[in-house]
Design an enzyme around this catalytic site. Structure first.
Site, PDB file in Angstrom:
ATOM      1  N   SER A  80      -9.042  16.087  22.302  1.00  0.00           N
ATOM      2  CA  SER A  80     -10.025  15.093  21.886  1.00  0.00           C
ATOM      3  C   SER A  80     -10.186  14.060  23.005  1.00  0.00           C
ATOM      4  O   SER A  80     -10.522  14.432  24.126  1.00  0.00           O
ATOM      5  CB  SER A  80      -9.616  14.466  20.557  1.00  0.00           C
TER       6      SER A  80
ATOM      7  N   HIS B  74     -12.300  20.913  15.004  1.00  0.00           N
ATOM      8  CA  HIS B  74     -11.624  20.050  15.978  1.00  0.00           C
ATOM      9  C   HIS B  74     -10.130  20.351  16.044  1.00  0.00           C
ATOM     10  O   HIS B  74      -9.443  19.922  16.966  1.00  0.00           O
ATOM     11  CB  HIS B  74     -11.864  18.586  15.588  1.00  0.00           C
TER      12      HIS B  74
ATOM     13  N   ASP C  17     -16.505  22.785  15.920  1.00  0.00           N
ATOM     14  CA  ASP C  17     -16.230  21.375  16.167  1.00  0.00           C
ATOM     15  C   ASP C  17     -17.561  20.663  16.395  1.00  0.00           C
ATOM     16  O   ASP C  17     -18.158  20.784  17.454  1.00  0.00           O
ATOM     17  CB  ASP C  17     -15.332  21.217  17.398  1.00  0.00           C
TER      18      ASP C  17
END
Length: 721
Positions: A579, A697, A665
């Site tokens: 991330s 994600h 995602d």
């Protein structure tokens, strides 16, 4: 993603071997003998994962759920246990092939209600006399019985076509979607249904379909993607429901974090917003700019709770409602405070103001005058207490993270979930002490002890270092499992996501520190600029400055480790992260001055201009970047952000890189990972791309999880060993 959300979303599960039970497709706990004392991906996925739990009304029993995975079958199974409040007489209640979840006590503690296959069931506390209470054609996602047990809130999905139009009835096989506004997909799904709360009567004959308390309202409750029944609460007299909702659609929804607390009167069927005054009109918002300096976040408008308000809880006497409250609109990682609302006077008091960090979970004390809550400080999540005057004291102290908390119902003790870098979630009972930091916690579940007893874990250390701007920064050191102080080890710089999630004593089934230690790596995990637990100023320095001081902090930590930790091999360094951590890796790849020998980036942003319009939650990019990339009047922060996007420094890339991304995602689209991989290969840099078409994600399927771990360590071993 903030920790609360992150916590709400981490309940998935694992078992590597189901032996003879596989034939009946029951996946449960197995006694596994490990091949060695080092953690492997298979051993990690063999662990049972404790989920929801609740104490009985008399505080003598606890019902809880555990989930397991079968790697062979690539699926999960959740079961229900019951035990005494001291952890004794633990008994498995459910052994069917279908998962049974969300267990709660009913009938004054004489029964347990639970979900199975989208319906509510009830059974005796010993698992006998099972009875189905609902036969709902829609299916039930969650439920909450009223205190008098005469009513129940049912969470159900309803069709939603505000942003994706329903296809013509004569084209039943058409797969196209006509999209008319933003918020057409969220997290990992196209938004064609939303959750609504229904109230149903509880009778001797069962529970009916119920009535929608938000009938004809195109809004979510609970709020997607992570909200559950914690976002609703019954009043003690069973006449009112407090619930959380963001009553916006389309672009207004996509740019806003403004959720409010509403009260629904079950007798008059009237709804009142207790965050906003009657007749409130939101100031006009420019959707292409950060809300930091817009009127919606003016000092005057902050009185109207324009930020993220959620998770209401009534006090036992019904006089107050407490909830988690972030001040500003558009800011996902604003300081989470504990707000107490006086139902009679309508006044709001923030009772955790003396603690300059987040409240992540809370519960009321039996006296309706004290509240217990969880908060992170200096890399650890501990239990605190506050009264209605805002006098805060810390109850527990140690290197671990508490993840949930509730009253044990004897009016004195607390039931909590706790984990650390060296232990997955287990349940504890806390006896609050009147003395600061001296409350004792007793462990009452030992779900994975049979595995821990076979493993050698790496030791955890703490170190403080001066940053380039003269401030103190904490970083965690994780040593290899069979550590030899006379050896030098390959070392990983762990880059945290969020960007504002703490590097605390977290346990992860993917980014697991102990499996890195088992593979012979030292891990350096800095609490760099932009993380909670070190004051608001430290936490907020990252917004609008993704590539400034926080990147210097990363390098400060790894340079300090190389200089002062004799077991760190400065010639065998890697940097890894997901991330925002993945973004960090992509940026460091062009700015590391040959420190690192390889990189791994998972679900990271690579091209910030593309990211601005790709992501489904537009408020995130607005707050972090300040401006849309096409605005001619950009702030200096915005100009610096776009000028320092990692994709603009690929010409300086010179180090092997592994890119990982999930195609579902929608927060950080897969084109970011594919773009980074393609750029590396076109530059002639050794690179690999691990792409998951069916993951979001995170990586949630067990075989994908094991593939992830094997690919991760194969890449590191190739370049660092």
């Amino acid at each position: 993603m903030n920790k609360t959300l992150m916590i709400a979303a981490a309940i998935a599960i694992s078992c590597n071997s189901v032996k003879a039970q596989e034939t009946m497709h029951f996946i449960g706990k197995s006694d596994i003998t490990l091949a060695s004392d080092l953690m492997t991906p298979e051993a990690l996925w063999a662990m049972g994962r404790i989920g929801g739990h609740q104490a009985s009304p008399d505080g003598k029993k606890i019902v809880y759920q555990v989930s397991y995975y079968s790697v062979k079958e690539d699926k999960s199974h959740t079961v229900i246990y019951v035990m005494d409040a001291d952890g004794k007489n633990n008994k498995l209640l459910t052994t069917s092939a279908k998962s049974e979840t969300d267990a709660v006590w009913t009938d004054n503690g004489q029964k347990i209600a639970y979900l199975c296959d989208g319906q509510i069931w009830k059974m005796n506390p010993d698992g006998t006399n099972r009875k189905q209470l609902t036969n709902d054609k829609t299916g039930i996602d969650g439920f909450i019985f009223s205190p008098d047990e005469k009513k129940v809130v049912l969470i159900k999905q309803i069709p939603y076509h505000e942003t994706i139009k329903e296809n013509p009835a004569d084209l039943p096989k058409a797969t196209g979607r006509l999209i008319t506004d933003m918020n057409y997909r969220h997290w990992d799904e196209y938004v064609e249904s939303i959750p609504h709360p229904f109230i149903a009567e509880v009778t001797e004959n069962g529970i009916g379909e119920g009535e929608d308390i938000m009938l004809n309202e195109p809004y979510e409750c609970p709020v997607k993607p992570f909200g559950g029944t914690e976002q609703l609460a019954w009043s003690p007299d069973s006449k009112t429901i407090a619930y959380t909702s963001r009553k916006k659609t389309g672009i207004e929804y996509a740019i806003s974090t403004d959720t409010d607390i509403y009260l629904y009167n079950t007798e008059t069927k009237e709804t009142v917003n207790i965050c906003k005054p009657a007749g409130y009109v939101e100031p006009k918002i420019d959707p292409t700019k950060s809300m930091k300096h817009q009127a919606v976040n003016s000092t005057e408008n902050l009185k109207n709770n324009p930020g993220y308000d959620n998770n209401p809880q009534y006090s036992p006497d019904g006089r107050y409602i407490a909830w988690l409250s972030m001040p500003r609109n558009g800011y996902e990682s604003d300081r989470n405070r504990l707000c107490v609302y006086d139902v009679k006077s309508g006044t709001k008091t923030y009772v955790t103001e003396t603690l300059d960090t987040n409240v992540d979970a809370f519960c009321w004390g039996a006296d309706s005058e004290n509240l217990y809550f969880l908060s992170v400080w200096h890399g650890c999540e501990n239990v605190y207490q506050t009264n209605l005057s805002g006098e805060v004291k810390q109850l527990t102290d140690g290197w671990y993270d508490y993840g949930s908390i509730q009253l044990l119902n004897d009016g004195k003790k607390l039931l909590a979930e706790r984990h650390s870098m060296s232990q997955a979630s287990e349940l504890y009972v806390i006896n609050p002490s009147k003395k600061e930091k001296e409350s004792k916690a007793e462990q009452i579940t030992f779900e994975n002890k049979h595995l821990y007893d076979q493993m050698t874990f790496g030791k955890i250390q703490q170190r403080w270092v001066k940053t380039t701007d003269g401030k103190d920064m904490l970083y965690w050191i994780v040593l290899p499992s069979h550590f030899d102080e006379n050896k030098k080890y390959p070392t990983l710089l762990f880059c945290e996501g969020g960007p504002q999630s703490p590097v605390s004593q977290f346990w992860s089934y993917r980014w697991n520190m102990q499996i890195m230690a088992a593979n012979g790596y030292v891990v350096i995990a800095p609490n760099r600029r932009g993380l909670p637990g070190f004051g608001s100023e430290w936490n907020e320095e990252i917004s609008g400055d993704w590539t400034g001081q926080c990147m210097k902090d990363y390098l400060t930590a790894i340079d300090d480790a190389c200089e002062n930790l004799p077991f760190v091999d400065k010639d065998r360094l890697g940097a890894v992260g997901a991330s925002f951590g993945g973004f960090s890796v992509y940026y460091l790849a062009g700015h590391h001055d040959k420190r690192f020998k390889c990189f791994i980036a998972h679900d990271g942003a690579f091209n910030l201009e593309s990211m601005y319009t790709d992501t489904e939650e537009a408020w995130f990019s607005n707050w972090e970047y300040d401006d849309a990339f096409w605005n001619k009047d950009q702030t200096e922060n915005a100009k610096r952000t776009y000028a320092n996007s990692p994709h603009k420094f690929v010409d300086k890339w010179d180090t092997p890189i592994l890119c990982i991304h999930g195609e579902k995602d929608y927060r950080i689209n897969a084109n970011q990972g594919m773009g980074a991989f393609n750029a590396a290969r076109m530059r002639g840099i050794p690179a690999e791309l691990l792409l998951f078409p069916d993951e979001n994600h995170w990586v949630l399927k067990p075989q994908n999880g094991i593939l992830w771990q094997r690919t991760f360590f194969n890449w590191l071993d190739k370049w660092l060993k």
